[in-house]
Design an enzyme around this catalytic site. Structure first.
Site, PDB file in Angstrom:
ATOM      1  N   LYS A   1       0.867  -1.185   0.000  1.00 20.84           N
ATOM      2  CA  LYS A   1       0.000   0.000   0.000  1.00 20.84           C
ATOM      3  C   LYS A   1       0.899   1.228   0.000  1.00 20.84           C
ATOM      4  O   LYS A   1       1.678   1.441   0.931  1.00 20.84           O
ATOM      5  CB  LYS A   1      -0.904  -0.006   1.231  1.00 20.84           C
TER       6      LYS A   1
ATOM      7  N   ARG B   1     -10.853   9.893   1.726  1.00 13.27           N
ATOM      8  CA  ARG B   1     -10.733  10.586   3.014  1.00 13.27           C
ATOM      9  C   ARG B   1     -11.900  11.546   3.211  1.00 13.27           C
ATOM     10  O   ARG B   1     -12.328  11.767   4.354  1.00 13.27           O
ATOM     11  CB  ARG B   1      -9.373  11.263   3.114  1.00 13.27           C
TER      12      ARG B   1
ATOM     13  N   LYS C   1       1.164  10.113   5.440  1.00 13.99           N
ATOM     14  CA  LYS C   1       1.279   8.765   6.011  1.00 13.99           C
ATOM     15  C   LYS C   1       2.575   8.095   5.565  1.00 13.99           C
ATOM     16  O   LYS C   1       2.680   6.867   5.537  1.00 13.99           O
ATOM     17  CB  LYS C   1       0.051   7.920   5.606  1.00 13.99           C
TER      18      LYS C   1
ATOM     19  N   GLU D   1       7.552  -6.328   1.458  1.00 10.47           N
ATOM     20  CA  GLU D   1       6.287  -6.341   2.214  1.00 10.47           C
ATOM     21  C   GLU D   1       5.433  -7.550   1.825  1.00 10.47           C
ATOM     22  O   GLU D   1       4.797  -8.179   2.668  1.00 10.47           O
ATOM     23  CB  GLU D   1       5.496  -5.050   1.955  1.00 10.47           C
TER      24      GLU D   1
ATOM     25  N   LYS E   1      -2.038  -1.602  -3.883  1.00 16.82           N
ATOM     26  CA  LYS E   1      -2.941  -0.446  -3.827  1.00 16.82           C
ATOM     27  C   LYS E   1      -2.126   0.839  -3.882  1.00 16.82           C
ATOM     28  O   LYS E   1      -1.163   0.930  -3.134  1.00 16.82           O
ATOM     29  CB  LYS E   1      -3.731  -0.516  -2.527  1.00 16.82           C
TER      30      LYS E   1
ATOM     31  N   SER F   1     -10.149   5.484  -4.702  1.00 15.68           N
ATOM     32  CA  SER F   1     -11.116   6.563  -4.916  1.00 15.68           C
ATOM     33  C   SER F   1     -10.656   7.581  -5.959  1.00 15.68           C
ATOM     34  O   SER F   1     -11.454   8.039  -6.778  1.00 15.68           O
ATOM     35  CB  SER F   1     -11.386   7.260  -3.580  1.00 15.68           C
TER      36      SER F   1
ATOM     37  N   TYR G   1     -14.784   0.966  -7.041  1.00 16.72           N
ATOM     38  CA  TYR G   1     -16.054   1.673  -6.879  1.00 16.72           C
ATOM     39  C   TYR G   1     -16.934   1.512  -8.117  1.00 16.72           C
ATOM     40  O   TYR G   1     -18.102   1.867  -8.093  1.00 16.72           O
ATOM     41  CB  TYR G   1     -15.793   3.161  -6.563  1.00 16.72           C
TER      42      TYR G   1
HETATM   43  C1  PBG Z   1      -7.088   3.701   5.413  1.00 14.61           C
HETATM   44  C2  PBG Z   1      -7.599   3.405   4.058  1.00 14.61           C
HETATM   45  C3  PBG Z   1      -7.469   4.266   2.983  1.00 14.61           C
HETATM   46  C4  PBG Z   1      -8.095   3.670   1.904  1.00 14.61           C
HETATM   47  C5  PBG Z   1      -8.602   2.439   2.337  1.00 14.61           C
HETATM   48  N1  PBG Z   1      -8.264   2.279   3.690  1.00 14.61           N
HETATM   49  C6  PBG Z   1      -6.907   5.628   2.854  1.00 14.61           C
HETATM   50  C7  PBG Z   1      -5.687   6.020   3.550  1.00 14.61           C
HETATM   51  O1  PBG Z   1      -4.736   5.243   3.680  1.00 14.61           O
HETATM   52  O2  PBG Z   1      -5.670   7.168   3.995  1.00 14.61           O
HETATM   53  C8  PBG Z   1      -8.185   4.309   0.561  1.00 14.61           C
HETATM   54  C9  PBG Z   1      -9.168   3.796  -0.374  1.00 14.61           C
HETATM   55  C10 PBG Z   1      -9.473   4.696  -1.502  1.00 14.61           C
HETATM   56  O3  PBG Z   1      -8.848   5.750  -1.737  1.00 14.61           O
HETATM   57  O4  PBG Z   1     -10.401   4.336  -2.221  1.00 14.61           O
HETATM   58  N2  PBG Z   1      -6.882   2.676   6.260  1.00 14.61           N
END
Ligand code: PBG
Length: 335
Positions: free
Chosen positions: A204, A214, A230, A246, A261, A287, A326
Site C-alpha cells: 500500500k 478521506r 502517512k 512487504e 494499492k 477513490s 467503486y
Molecule cells: C485507510 C484506508 C485508505 C483507503 C482504504 N483504507 C486511505 C488512507 O490510507 O488514507 C483508501 C481507499 C481509496 O482511496 O479508495 N486505512
C-alpha cells in the site's frame, strides 16, 4: 512496389482481429462481475443515502440501505463488499477507542449483512483512521510524530477478533504496521476463528489518490486537508523492491490474499507480485482513480463505460485475481 522496400508479410497479426468472433477467440483477459469487490460506506441511522461530492455515484448508506445494496450486488454477480464506516465526529478520539466497542457501527453492519445476505463475502478493513480525530491509521505518538507500531498492532488484533465474532469472512488490515498479519492470525486462531481469512494490504503506497476516500470517511477533516502525511508507514511510490519485501513478509506471516494499492498507477507492481507468489492477488482501484475517470467523463472528455472497462481490464491483465473498485456495481449492471 519499389525494389528497395519490401514488406515482410509472412506474419499478419491483423488476421486475428478481423471479426468480432476471431477477436473473442484470441482474447487473453476477462473481467467478470465475480472478480469484483464493491467498497461501501456505511453511516449511522435511517437517513437517505448521502452523496459523496468527490465520488459521483457513490453514497454513504444506512445499514438498511446497505442490506438492499448487498442484495442487488449478489443479483449482479458481485462477489464481495468491503465495509468502511463513517463515524459521527463525536465518536472519534485520539486513540480511536470506538473501534473496540462491540456495538460499533461496522460490527452491526457485518452482523446485519451476514444475517440477511449471507452469500456475499464481507470484508472488514482493519485500521483506526475512521475512529481517530487525527485520521491516522493507528495510535499517534505525538512526541515521536509517528505511529506507535506495536501498540497499534495490539488494537488491530482485537479489532480482528471483534469482526470475526460479528461473522466477517475476511479481515483486511490496511494500516501498514510491521508484524500485524502474524499478530492478527494468532489472535484469530487463539479465539477459534481459524476460518476467518486475512486480505493483507501488503503493498500500500503513500498515494495522493486516496483523497476522495478521506472525504468519504472524514478521516482527513481534523487535518483539514486531503494530504494527510502517512509516509512513515505507507510505501514510497518510488520503491519496487520494498514492495516485494512487504509482500514476502505478509505471505510468511500467514496472509491468505495479498493486495497492491492503488492499482492503475502500479500495474508494474501487480505484475511483479503475480510472478512472485502463488497466493490470490487483489488490487484496489482507489477513490482517486475512480474520481478522475468520472470527472473527465462528466466533462465529456472521456467515454465513461469504455474507460471504466479498460481500466479494470488493465488491472486484470497485469495479474490481479480480484479487484476492489467503486465501479463494481456499475460494471456488473452494464456488462
Ligand atoms: C485507510 C484506508 C485508505 C483507503 C482504504 N483504507 C486511505 C488512507 O490510507 O488514507 C483508501 C481507499 C481509496 O482511496 O479508495 N486505512
Amino acid at each position: 512496389m519499389s525494389e528497395c522496400y519490401r514488406l515482410n508479410l509472412t506474419r499478419r497479426p491483423r488476421r486475428m482481429r478481423r471479426t468480432a468472433s476471431l477477436r473473442a477467440l484470441a482474447c487473453e483477459t476477462e473481467v467478470l462481475p465475480k472478480h469484483l469487490i464493491q467498497p461501501v460506506f456505511v453511516i449511522e441511522g435511517e437517513g437517505a443515502p448521502e452523496p459523496i461530492e468527490s465520488m459521483p455515484g457513490i453514497f454513504r448508506l444506512s445499514i438498511a440501505d446497505l442490506i438492499r445494496e448487498c442484495r442487488e450486488l449478489v443479483t449482479l454477480g458481485i462477489s464481495g463488499v468491503a465495509l468502511f464506516p463513517k463515524l459521527d465526529a463525536s465518536l472519534k478520539s485520539d486513540d480511536g477507542r470506538e473501534a473496540l466497542n462491540p456495538e460499533t457501527l461496522v460490527l452491526r453492519a457485518i452482523r446485519a449483512i451476514k444475517a440477511e445476505v449471507p452469500e456475499i463475502t464481507v470484508i472488514a478493513d482493519l485500521a483506526l483512521d475512521p475512529y481517530t480525530v487525527h485520521g491516522h491509521d493507528g495510535l499517534w505518538d505525538a512526541a515521536a510524530q509517528d505511529l506507535a507500531n506495536d501498540a497499534t498492532v495490539e488494537v488491530l488484533a482485537e479489532m480482528a477478533v471483534l469482526a470475526a465474532e460479528a461473522g466477517v469472512d475476511i479481515v483486511a488490515p490496511s494500516d501498514m504496521m510491521d508484524g500485524r498479519v502474524a499478530a492478527i492470525r494468532a489472535a484469530l486462531d487463539g479465539n477459534d476463528f481459524e476460518k476467518t481469512a486475512i486480505m493483507a494490504y501488503s503493498a500500500k503506497f503513500a498515494s495522493a489518490y486516496y483523497g476522495p476516500f478521506r472525504d468519504a470517511v472524514g478521516s482527513a477533516s481534523a487535518a483539514g486537508t486531503h494530504s494527510l502525511d502517512k509516509r512513515t508507514y505507507q510505501l514510497n511510490p518510488a520503491n519496487r523492491r520494498e514492495a516485494l519485501t512487504e509482500i514476502t513478509l505478509d505471505e510468511d506471516e500467514g496472509a491468505d490474499i495479498l493486495m497492491v494499492k492503488p492499482a492503475g498507477p502500479y500495474l508494474d507492481i501487480i505484475r511483479e507480485v503475480r510472478e512472485e507468489t502463488e497466493l490470490p492477488l487483489a488490487a484496489y482501484q482507489v477513490s482517486g482513480e475512480y474520481a478522475q475517470i468520472m470527472a473527465a467523463a462528466e466533462r465529456g472528455w472521456l467515454d465513461l463505460e469504455r474507460c471504466r472497462d479498460e481500466s479494470l481490464l488493465a488491472i486484470r491483465r497485469a495479474g490481479a485475481d480480484m479487484i476492489l473498485t467503486y465501479f463494481a456495481k456499475a460494471f456488473a449492471a452494464g456488462s
